[in-house]
Design an enzyme around this catalytic site. Structure first.
Site, PDB file in Angstrom:
ATOM      1  N   ARG A  46     103.455  -2.321  39.242  1.00  0.00           N
ATOM      2  CA  ARG A  46     103.871  -1.492  40.373  1.00  0.00           C
ATOM      3  C   ARG A  46     105.050  -2.155  41.089  1.00  0.00           C
ATOM      4  O   ARG A  46     105.978  -1.509  41.538  1.00  0.00           O
ATOM      5  CB  ARG A  46     102.697  -1.264  41.346  1.00  0.00           C
ATOM      6  CG  ARG A  46     103.131  -0.606  42.649  1.00  0.00           C
ATOM      7  CD  ARG A  46     102.000   0.032  43.439  1.00  0.00           C
ATOM      8  NE  ARG A  46     100.762  -0.706  43.413  1.00  0.00           N
ATOM      9  CZ  ARG A  46     100.509  -1.814  44.133  1.00  0.00           C
ATOM     10  NH1 ARG A  46     101.431  -2.308  44.951  1.00  0.00           N
ATOM     11  NH2 ARG A  46      99.341  -2.418  44.033  1.00  0.00           N
ATOM     12  N   TYR A  98     118.052  21.667  49.038  1.00  0.00           N
ATOM     13  CA  TYR A  98     116.957  21.946  48.114  1.00  0.00           C
ATOM     14  C   TYR A  98     115.680  22.287  48.893  1.00  0.00           C
ATOM     15  O   TYR A  98     115.330  21.588  49.858  1.00  0.00           O
ATOM     16  CB  TYR A  98     116.750  20.715  47.215  1.00  0.00           C
ATOM     17  CG  TYR A  98     115.487  20.777  46.399  1.00  0.00           C
ATOM     18  CD1 TYR A  98     115.280  21.820  45.498  1.00  0.00           C
ATOM     19  CD2 TYR A  98     114.497  19.817  46.531  1.00  0.00           C
ATOM     20  CE1 TYR A  98     114.117  21.897  44.766  1.00  0.00           C
ATOM     21  CE2 TYR A  98     113.335  19.884  45.791  1.00  0.00           C
ATOM     22  CZ  TYR A  98     113.142  20.930  44.910  1.00  0.00           C
ATOM     23  OH  TYR A  98     111.992  21.009  44.193  1.00  0.00           O
ATOM     24  N   ASP A 170     122.271  13.142  49.082  1.00  0.00           N
ATOM     25  CA  ASP A 170     121.556  13.541  47.873  1.00  0.00           C
ATOM     26  C   ASP A 170     122.629  13.934  46.862  1.00  0.00           C
ATOM     27  O   ASP A 170     123.287  14.968  46.999  1.00  0.00           O
ATOM     28  CB  ASP A 170     120.625  14.715  48.189  1.00  0.00           C
ATOM     29  CG  ASP A 170     119.811  15.163  46.981  1.00  0.00           C
ATOM     30  OD1 ASP A 170     120.255  14.909  45.848  1.00  0.00           O
ATOM     31  OD2 ASP A 170     118.749  15.784  47.167  1.00  0.00           O
ATOM     32  N   LYS A 195     117.289  15.386  36.807  1.00  0.00           N
ATOM     33  CA  LYS A 195     118.350  16.343  36.519  1.00  0.00           C
ATOM     34  C   LYS A 195     119.405  15.699  35.599  1.00  0.00           C
ATOM     35  O   LYS A 195     119.094  15.358  34.481  1.00  0.00           O
ATOM     36  CB  LYS A 195     118.919  16.849  37.841  1.00  0.00           C
ATOM     37  CG  LYS A 195     117.827  17.315  38.835  1.00  0.00           C
ATOM     38  CD  LYS A 195     117.069  18.510  38.333  1.00  0.00           C
ATOM     39  CE  LYS A 195     115.753  18.838  38.994  1.00  0.00           C
ATOM     40  NZ  LYS A 195     115.401  18.375  40.286  1.00  0.00           N
TER      41      LYS A 195
HETATM   42  C1  LIG Z   1     119.112  18.442  45.133  1.00  0.00           C
HETATM   43  C2  LIG Z   1     117.700  18.047  44.808  1.00  0.00           C
HETATM   44  N1  LIG Z   1     117.132  17.023  45.478  1.00  0.00           N
HETATM   45  C3  LIG Z   1     115.859  16.635  45.215  1.00  0.00           C
HETATM   46  C4  LIG Z   1     115.086  17.278  44.279  1.00  0.00           C
HETATM   47  C5  LIG Z   1     113.672  16.833  44.029  1.00  0.00           C
HETATM   48  O1  LIG Z   1     113.573  16.099  42.864  1.00  0.00           O
HETATM   49  P1  LIG Z   1     112.257  16.032  41.921  1.00  0.00           P
HETATM   50  O2  LIG Z   1     112.010  17.421  41.430  1.00  0.00           O
HETATM   51  O3  LIG Z   1     112.665  15.070  40.860  1.00  0.00           O
HETATM   52  O4  LIG Z   1     111.145  15.538  42.770  1.00  0.00           O
HETATM   53  C6  LIG Z   1     115.635  18.346  43.561  1.00  0.00           C
HETATM   54  C7  LIG Z   1     114.820  19.058  42.557  1.00  0.00           C
HETATM   55  O5  LIG Z   1     115.171  20.139  42.116  1.00  0.00           O
HETATM   56  C8  LIG Z   1     116.977  18.736  43.832  1.00  0.00           C
HETATM   57  O6  LIG Z   1     117.551  19.763  43.187  1.00  0.00           O
END
Ligand SMILES: Cc1ncc(COP(=O)(O)O)c(C=O)c1O
Length: 382
Positions: A46, A98, A170, A195
Protein backbone atom coordinates in the site's frame (compact mmCIF):
# COMPACT_ATOMS: atom_id res chain seq x y z
CA UNK A 1 14.77 14.23 -23.50
CA UNK A 2 11.96 15.08 -25.91
CA UNK A 3 8.45 13.96 -24.96
CA UNK A 4 8.50 11.02 -27.41
CA UNK A 5 11.67 9.74 -25.74
CA UNK A 6 10.47 10.41 -22.21
CA UNK A 7 7.37 8.22 -22.63
CA UNK A 8 9.70 5.28 -23.25
CA UNK A 9 12.73 6.05 -21.08
CA UNK A 10 12.02 8.60 -18.32
CA UNK A 11 12.24 6.84 -14.96
CA UNK A 12 12.30 3.44 -16.68
CA UNK A 13 15.39 1.21 -16.58
CA UNK A 14 15.71 -2.46 -17.53
CA UNK A 15 15.15 -4.63 -14.43
CA UNK A 16 18.56 -4.75 -12.64
CA UNK A 17 18.05 -8.36 -11.47
CA UNK A 18 17.13 -9.96 -14.79
CA UNK A 19 17.63 -7.43 -17.57
CA UNK A 20 13.90 -7.52 -18.41
CA UNK A 21 13.24 -4.56 -20.70
CA UNK A 22 9.62 -4.25 -19.61
CA UNK A 23 9.03 -3.20 -16.01
CA UNK A 24 8.05 -6.35 -14.07
CA UNK A 25 4.66 -6.58 -12.37
CA UNK A 26 5.62 -6.86 -8.70
CA UNK A 27 2.56 -8.81 -7.63
CA UNK A 28 3.32 -8.89 -3.94
CA UNK A 29 1.71 -7.35 -0.89
CA UNK A 30 4.84 -7.32 1.26
CA UNK A 31 8.67 -7.28 1.09
CA UNK A 32 11.17 -9.20 3.21
CA UNK A 33 13.27 -7.29 5.78
CA UNK A 34 16.70 -8.45 7.01
CA UNK A 35 16.02 -6.94 10.41
CA UNK A 36 13.19 -4.57 11.44
CA UNK A 37 13.48 -1.45 9.25
CA UNK A 38 16.40 -2.89 7.26
CA UNK A 39 14.97 -3.41 3.76
CA UNK A 40 15.50 -2.48 0.10
CA UNK A 41 13.17 0.55 0.15
CA UNK A 42 9.94 -1.39 0.08
CA UNK A 43 7.98 -2.64 3.10
CA UNK A 44 4.30 -3.01 2.28
CA UNK A 45 2.58 -2.58 -1.09
CA UNK A 46 0.00 0.00 0.00
CA UNK A 47 2.90 2.30 0.87
CA UNK A 48 5.14 1.57 -2.13
CA UNK A 49 5.34 -0.94 -4.96
CA UNK A 50 8.22 -1.00 -7.49
CA UNK A 51 5.90 -1.15 -10.54
CA UNK A 52 4.00 1.83 -9.18
CA UNK A 53 7.24 3.71 -8.48
CA UNK A 54 8.32 3.40 -12.13
CA UNK A 55 4.93 4.65 -13.33
CA UNK A 56 4.96 7.58 -10.89
CA UNK A 57 8.48 8.62 -11.88
CA UNK A 58 7.62 8.41 -15.56
CA UNK A 59 4.46 10.50 -15.19
CA UNK A 60 6.22 13.12 -13.07
CA UNK A 61 8.71 13.54 -15.94
CA UNK A 62 5.94 13.74 -18.57
CA UNK A 63 4.21 16.58 -16.70
CA UNK A 64 7.55 18.35 -16.12
CA UNK A 65 6.99 17.83 -12.41
CA UNK A 66 9.09 16.30 -9.65
CA UNK A 67 6.65 14.04 -7.81
CA UNK A 68 3.68 11.86 -8.72
CA UNK A 69 1.27 9.79 -6.62
CA UNK A 70 -0.93 7.18 -8.30
CA UNK A 71 -4.42 6.24 -7.09
CA UNK A 72 -6.99 3.57 -7.82
CA UNK A 73 -9.15 5.95 -9.92
CA UNK A 74 -9.31 9.53 -11.10
CA UNK A 75 -11.90 10.21 -8.42
CA UNK A 76 -9.59 8.77 -5.74
CA UNK A 77 -6.85 11.13 -7.00
CA UNK A 78 -9.22 14.09 -6.73
CA UNK A 79 -10.35 12.90 -3.30
CA UNK A 80 -6.71 12.86 -2.13
CA UNK A 81 -6.26 16.45 -3.34
CA UNK A 82 -9.42 17.58 -1.54
CA UNK A 83 -8.11 15.97 1.65
CA UNK A 84 -5.40 18.64 1.64
CA UNK A 85 -8.20 21.00 2.75
CA UNK A 86 -10.06 21.24 6.06
CA UNK A 87 -13.60 22.16 7.16
CA UNK A 88 -14.37 25.83 6.48
CA UNK A 89 -12.08 25.98 3.44
CA UNK A 90 -13.65 26.90 0.12
CA UNK A 91 -13.00 25.98 -3.50
CA UNK A 92 -13.83 27.85 -6.70
CA UNK A 93 -14.35 25.42 -9.59
CA UNK A 94 -15.26 25.66 -13.25
CA UNK A 95 -19.00 25.19 -13.84
CA UNK A 96 -18.47 22.92 -16.85
CA UNK A 97 -16.62 20.01 -15.32
CA UNK A 98 -16.86 16.24 -15.25
CA UNK A 99 -20.11 15.18 -13.53
CA UNK A 100 -18.32 12.90 -11.08
CA UNK A 101 -16.04 15.73 -9.98
CA UNK A 102 -19.12 17.90 -9.43
CA UNK A 103 -20.73 15.07 -7.42
CA UNK A 104 -17.66 14.63 -5.21
CA UNK A 105 -17.51 18.36 -4.47
CA UNK A 106 -21.26 18.84 -3.98
CA UNK A 107 -22.48 15.60 -2.45
CA UNK A 108 -19.47 14.43 -0.45
CA UNK A 109 -17.23 17.34 0.54
CA UNK A 110 -20.06 19.77 1.30
CA UNK A 111 -20.97 17.32 4.11
CA UNK A 112 -17.49 17.76 5.55
CA UNK A 113 -17.73 21.57 5.57
CA UNK A 114 -15.75 22.20 2.37
CA UNK A 115 -17.83 24.44 0.14
CA UNK A 116 -17.41 24.86 -3.63
CA UNK A 117 -18.67 27.70 -5.81
CA UNK A 118 -18.95 26.93 -9.51
CA UNK A 119 -18.37 29.61 -12.13
CA UNK A 120 -17.50 30.14 -15.78
CA UNK A 121 -13.72 30.24 -15.55
CA UNK A 122 -13.21 31.41 -19.12
CA UNK A 123 -13.76 34.90 -17.65
CA UNK A 124 -11.11 35.49 -14.98
CA UNK A 125 -13.12 38.34 -13.45
CA UNK A 126 -15.74 35.78 -12.37
CA UNK A 127 -13.09 34.08 -10.24
CA UNK A 128 -11.63 37.32 -8.92
CA UNK A 129 -15.03 38.45 -7.65
CA UNK A 130 -15.64 35.14 -5.83
CA UNK A 131 -12.36 34.86 -3.89
CA UNK A 132 -12.93 35.44 -0.18
CA UNK A 133 -11.04 34.88 3.06
CA UNK A 134 -11.99 31.19 3.13
CA UNK A 135 -10.99 30.37 -0.46
CA UNK A 136 -8.08 27.91 -0.59
CA UNK A 137 -8.21 26.24 -3.99
CA UNK A 138 -9.04 26.90 -7.64
CA UNK A 139 -10.24 23.80 -9.50
CA UNK A 140 -9.68 24.02 -13.25
CA UNK A 141 -10.59 21.57 -16.00
CA UNK A 142 -9.51 22.49 -19.53
CA UNK A 143 -10.60 21.64 -22.16
CA UNK A 144 -13.86 21.26 -20.23
CA UNK A 145 -16.05 18.22 -20.33
CA UNK A 146 -18.11 18.05 -22.50
CA UNK A 147 -18.36 21.54 -24.03
CA UNK A 148 -14.64 21.91 -24.76
CA UNK A 149 -14.38 25.38 -23.30
CA UNK A 150 -10.83 26.57 -22.84
CA UNK A 151 -9.61 28.13 -19.62
CA UNK A 152 -6.45 30.22 -19.55
CA UNK A 153 -4.26 28.23 -17.15
CA UNK A 154 -1.49 30.80 -16.89
CA UNK A 155 -3.81 33.69 -15.96
CA UNK A 156 -5.71 31.64 -13.39
CA UNK A 157 -2.51 30.36 -11.80
CA UNK A 158 -1.12 33.85 -11.51
CA UNK A 159 -4.39 35.03 -9.90
CA UNK A 160 -4.20 31.99 -7.56
CA UNK A 161 -0.59 32.79 -6.61
CA UNK A 162 -1.36 36.46 -5.94
CA UNK A 163 -4.14 35.39 -3.54
CA UNK A 164 -2.18 32.55 -1.90
CA UNK A 165 -4.44 29.81 -3.35
CA UNK A 166 -3.56 26.37 -4.65
CA UNK A 167 -4.50 25.87 -8.29
CA UNK A 168 -5.25 22.35 -9.49
CA UNK A 169 -5.74 21.49 -13.15
CA UNK A 170 -7.57 18.34 -14.19
CA UNK A 171 -5.53 17.58 -17.32
CA UNK A 172 -7.44 14.42 -18.30
CA UNK A 173 -8.85 15.77 -21.58
CA UNK A 174 -5.52 17.05 -22.86
CA UNK A 175 -3.00 14.49 -21.55
CA UNK A 176 0.56 15.61 -20.73
CA UNK A 177 1.40 15.37 -24.44
CA UNK A 178 -0.87 18.28 -25.31
CA UNK A 179 -0.51 20.45 -22.21
CA UNK A 180 1.69 20.66 -19.10
CA UNK A 181 -0.08 22.93 -16.57
CA UNK A 182 2.83 22.93 -14.06
CA UNK A 183 4.80 24.89 -16.67
CA UNK A 184 1.99 27.47 -16.66
CA UNK A 185 2.14 27.85 -12.87
CA UNK A 186 -0.27 25.18 -11.58
CA UNK A 187 0.46 23.72 -8.13
CA UNK A 188 -1.20 20.36 -8.81
CA UNK A 189 -2.08 18.45 -11.97
CA UNK A 190 -4.42 15.49 -11.87
CA UNK A 191 -5.54 12.93 -14.41
CA UNK A 192 -8.04 10.22 -14.75
CA UNK A 193 -5.29 7.92 -16.10
CA UNK A 194 -8.19 5.68 -17.15
CA UNK A 195 -8.34 7.87 -20.27
CA UNK A 196 -5.47 8.94 -22.58
CA UNK A 197 -2.67 7.86 -20.25
CA UNK A 198 -3.80 4.22 -20.16
CA UNK A 199 -5.18 4.70 -23.65
CA UNK A 200 -6.64 1.23 -24.19
CA UNK A 201 -9.83 1.22 -22.08
CA UNK A 202 -8.42 -1.55 -19.91
CA UNK A 203 -7.77 0.09 -16.54
CA UNK A 204 -9.12 2.60 -14.01
CA UNK A 205 -6.54 4.86 -12.34
CA UNK A 206 -5.79 8.40 -11.23
CA UNK A 207 -2.58 10.38 -10.75
CA UNK A 208 -1.51 13.66 -9.15
CA UNK A 209 1.72 15.44 -10.12
CA UNK A 210 3.33 18.33 -8.21
CA UNK A 211 6.64 20.17 -7.96
CA UNK A 212 6.50 21.21 -4.33
CA UNK A 213 8.15 18.75 -1.94
CA UNK A 214 5.86 19.49 0.99
CA UNK A 215 2.73 19.01 -1.13
CA UNK A 216 4.21 15.76 -2.46
CA UNK A 217 4.83 14.51 1.08
CA UNK A 218 1.28 15.33 2.14
CA UNK A 219 -0.13 13.54 -0.90
CA UNK A 220 2.07 10.49 -0.31
CA UNK A 221 0.90 10.48 3.31
CA UNK A 222 -2.77 10.56 2.18
CA UNK A 223 -2.06 7.89 -0.46
CA UNK A 224 -0.74 5.55 2.23
CA UNK A 225 -3.07 6.58 5.06
CA UNK A 226 -6.28 6.29 2.99
CA UNK A 227 -5.02 3.46 0.81
CA UNK A 228 -6.78 4.05 -2.52
CA UNK A 229 -3.78 2.73 -4.46
CA UNK A 230 -3.67 1.04 -7.88
CA UNK A 231 -2.53 -2.57 -8.14
CA UNK A 232 0.76 -3.46 -9.87
CA UNK A 233 -0.94 -5.03 -12.89
CA UNK A 234 -2.78 -1.78 -13.62
CA UNK A 235 0.47 0.18 -13.15
CA UNK A 236 2.12 -2.09 -15.71
CA UNK A 237 -0.73 -1.53 -18.19
CA UNK A 238 -0.42 2.24 -17.71
CA UNK A 239 3.36 2.13 -18.27
CA UNK A 240 2.77 0.16 -21.46
CA UNK A 241 -0.02 2.46 -22.64
CA UNK A 242 2.04 5.61 -22.08
CA UNK A 243 4.76 4.45 -24.50
CA UNK A 244 2.48 5.19 -27.46
CA UNK A 245 0.78 8.30 -26.03
CA UNK A 246 2.24 10.77 -28.57
CA UNK A 247 1.54 8.45 -31.52
CA UNK A 248 -2.03 7.87 -30.39
CA UNK A 249 -2.68 11.53 -29.66
CA UNK A 250 -1.31 12.76 -32.99
CA UNK A 251 -3.60 10.42 -34.89
CA UNK A 252 -6.65 10.97 -32.69
CA UNK A 253 -6.28 14.77 -32.82
CA UNK A 254 -5.97 14.74 -36.61
CA UNK A 255 -9.09 12.52 -36.86
CA UNK A 256 -10.98 14.85 -34.48
CA UNK A 257 -10.25 17.93 -36.56
CA UNK A 258 -11.57 16.19 -39.71
CA UNK A 259 -14.71 15.03 -37.86
CA UNK A 260 -15.36 18.51 -36.44
CA UNK A 261 -15.22 19.93 -39.99
CA UNK A 262 -17.60 17.23 -41.23
CA UNK A 263 -20.14 17.88 -38.45
CA UNK A 264 -20.01 21.64 -38.97
CA UNK A 265 -21.49 21.30 -42.44
CA UNK A 266 -24.15 18.65 -41.58
CA UNK A 267 -27.72 19.94 -41.90
CA UNK A 268 -28.99 18.25 -38.69
CA UNK A 269 -26.18 19.57 -36.55
CA UNK A 270 -26.41 22.86 -34.69
CA UNK A 271 -23.35 23.91 -32.65
CA UNK A 272 -20.09 21.95 -32.88
CA UNK A 273 -17.76 22.34 -29.91
CA UNK A 274 -14.13 22.01 -30.94
CA UNK A 275 -11.33 24.37 -29.84
CA UNK A 276 -9.55 23.92 -33.17
CA UNK A 277 -12.10 26.14 -34.93
CA UNK A 278 -10.69 29.63 -35.47
CA UNK A 279 -14.00 31.11 -34.24
CA UNK A 280 -14.04 29.04 -31.00
CA UNK A 281 -13.87 31.60 -28.15
CA UNK A 282 -10.91 29.77 -26.58
CA UNK A 283 -9.02 29.12 -29.82
CA UNK A 284 -6.16 31.54 -29.23
CA UNK A 285 -5.65 30.38 -25.64
CA UNK A 286 -5.73 26.75 -26.80
CA UNK A 287 -3.05 27.60 -29.37
CA UNK A 288 -0.95 29.14 -26.61
CA UNK A 289 -1.21 26.36 -24.03
CA UNK A 290 -1.84 23.18 -26.07
CA UNK A 291 0.18 21.31 -28.68
CA UNK A 292 -2.95 20.23 -30.61
CA UNK A 293 -6.64 20.90 -30.00
CA UNK A 294 -7.45 17.50 -28.52
CA UNK A 295 -9.46 14.52 -29.70
CA UNK A 296 -12.85 15.35 -28.17
CA UNK A 297 -15.68 16.86 -30.20
CA UNK A 298 -19.20 17.62 -28.96
CA UNK A 299 -22.26 18.77 -30.86
CA UNK A 300 -25.96 19.59 -30.49
CA UNK A 301 -28.81 18.73 -32.83
CA UNK A 302 -30.82 21.54 -34.40
CA UNK A 303 -34.09 20.21 -32.93
CA UNK A 304 -32.44 19.55 -29.51
CA UNK A 305 -34.51 16.41 -28.83
CA UNK A 306 -32.93 13.96 -26.38
CA UNK A 307 -34.56 10.87 -27.94
CA UNK A 308 -33.18 11.79 -31.37
CA UNK A 309 -29.69 12.04 -29.94
CA UNK A 310 -30.18 8.59 -28.41
CA UNK A 311 -31.36 7.17 -31.76
CA UNK A 312 -28.26 8.47 -33.54
CA UNK A 313 -25.98 7.04 -30.87
CA UNK A 314 -27.58 3.62 -31.04
CA UNK A 315 -26.91 3.46 -34.81
CA UNK A 316 -23.15 4.09 -34.87
CA UNK A 317 -21.03 0.99 -35.48
CA UNK A 318 -17.43 2.06 -34.86
CA UNK A 319 -18.28 4.81 -32.38
CA UNK A 320 -19.18 2.57 -29.47
CA UNK A 321 -21.87 3.87 -27.14
CA UNK A 322 -20.07 3.84 -23.82
CA UNK A 323 -18.95 5.96 -20.88
CA UNK A 324 -15.30 7.08 -20.79
CA UNK A 325 -12.92 8.49 -23.39
CA UNK A 326 -9.30 8.50 -24.45
CA UNK A 327 -8.95 4.93 -25.69
CA UNK A 328 -7.79 3.82 -29.14
CA UNK A 329 -11.40 3.07 -30.05
CA UNK A 330 -13.83 5.88 -30.80
CA UNK A 331 -16.67 6.30 -28.32
CA UNK A 332 -19.94 8.19 -28.48
CA UNK A 333 -21.86 9.34 -25.43
CA UNK A 334 -24.72 11.50 -24.22
CA UNK A 335 -23.40 13.61 -21.32
CA UNK A 336 -26.82 14.86 -20.08
CA UNK A 337 -27.96 11.31 -19.31
CA UNK A 338 -24.58 9.59 -18.83
CA UNK A 339 -21.47 11.31 -17.41
CA UNK A 340 -23.43 14.41 -16.30
CA UNK A 341 -26.61 12.65 -15.17
CA UNK A 342 -25.94 13.75 -11.59
CA UNK A 343 -26.14 17.47 -12.48
CA UNK A 344 -29.69 18.90 -12.09
CA UNK A 345 -31.24 19.83 -15.50
CA UNK A 346 -31.63 23.53 -14.67
CA UNK A 347 -27.98 23.79 -13.64
CA UNK A 348 -26.93 21.80 -16.70
CA UNK A 349 -28.88 24.07 -19.06
CA UNK A 350 -27.45 27.13 -17.34
CA UNK A 351 -23.99 25.74 -18.16
CA UNK A 352 -25.15 25.46 -21.83
CA UNK A 353 -25.23 21.66 -21.78
CA UNK A 354 -28.35 20.94 -23.87
CA UNK A 355 -30.63 17.89 -24.01
CA UNK A 356 -29.25 16.69 -27.35
CA UNK A 357 -25.53 17.19 -26.68
CA UNK A 358 -23.54 14.28 -28.08
CA UNK A 359 -19.89 13.83 -27.14
CA UNK A 360 -17.35 12.00 -29.28
CA UNK A 361 -14.07 10.61 -28.04
CA UNK A 362 -12.27 10.22 -31.34
CA UNK A 363 -9.96 7.23 -31.56
CA UNK A 364 -7.24 6.16 -33.95
CA UNK A 365 -9.26 4.23 -36.55
CA UNK A 366 -9.15 5.25 -40.23
CA UNK A 367 -10.82 8.62 -40.73
CA UNK A 368 -12.91 7.44 -43.70
CA UNK A 369 -14.54 4.72 -41.59
CA UNK A 370 -15.25 7.16 -38.75
CA UNK A 371 -16.84 9.80 -40.98
CA UNK A 372 -18.77 7.10 -42.86
CA UNK A 373 -20.10 5.81 -39.55
CA UNK A 374 -21.36 9.23 -38.45
CA UNK A 375 -22.78 9.90 -41.91
CA UNK A 376 -24.91 6.74 -41.84
CA UNK A 377 -26.03 7.28 -38.24
CA UNK A 378 -27.07 10.89 -38.90
CA UNK A 379 -28.37 10.08 -42.38
CA UNK A 380 -31.14 7.81 -41.08
CA UNK A 381 -32.49 10.67 -38.96
CA UNK A 382 -35.74 12.21 -40.23
C1 LIG B 1 -12.12 15.08 -16.67
C2 LIG B 1 -12.29 13.89 -15.77
N1 LIG B 1 -11.82 13.95 -14.51
C3 LIG B 1 -11.95 12.90 -13.66
C4 LIG B 1 -12.59 11.74 -14.04
C5 LIG B 1 -12.73 10.60 -13.07
O1 LIG B 1 -11.83 9.59 -13.34
P1 LIG B 1 -12.07 8.02 -13.03
O2 LIG B 1 -13.25 7.60 -13.84
O3 LIG B 1 -10.79 7.40 -13.45
O4 LIG B 1 -12.34 7.91 -11.57
C6 LIG B 1 -13.09 11.64 -15.34
C7 LIG B 1 -13.78 10.41 -15.77
O5 LIG B 1 -14.46 10.39 -16.79
C8 LIG B 1 -12.93 12.74 -16.23
O6 LIG B 1 -13.41 12.70 -17.48
Amino acid sequence: MKFETKVIHAGIEPDPGTGAVMTPIFQTSTFVQESPGNHKGYEYARTQNPTRTVLQNNLAALENGRYCSAFSSGMAAMDAILKLLKPGDEIIATNDLYGGSYRLLRQVYENYGIHTTFTDMSDIDNIRSLVNGQTRMLWVETPTNPLLNIIDIESICSLGKSKGLLTCVDNTFASPYLQTPLDDGADLVMHSATKYIGGHSDLVMGVVIVNDEELAERLAFIQNAVGAVPGPQDCFLAIRGIKTLPLRMDRACENASRIAEFLKTHHLVDEVFYPGFADHPGHEIARKQMRHFGAMVSFNLKNDVMEEAWAIMSRTKYFLLAESLGGVESLIGHPPSMTHGSIPRAERLAARLKDSTIRLSVGVEHIDDLIGDLEQALGQQS
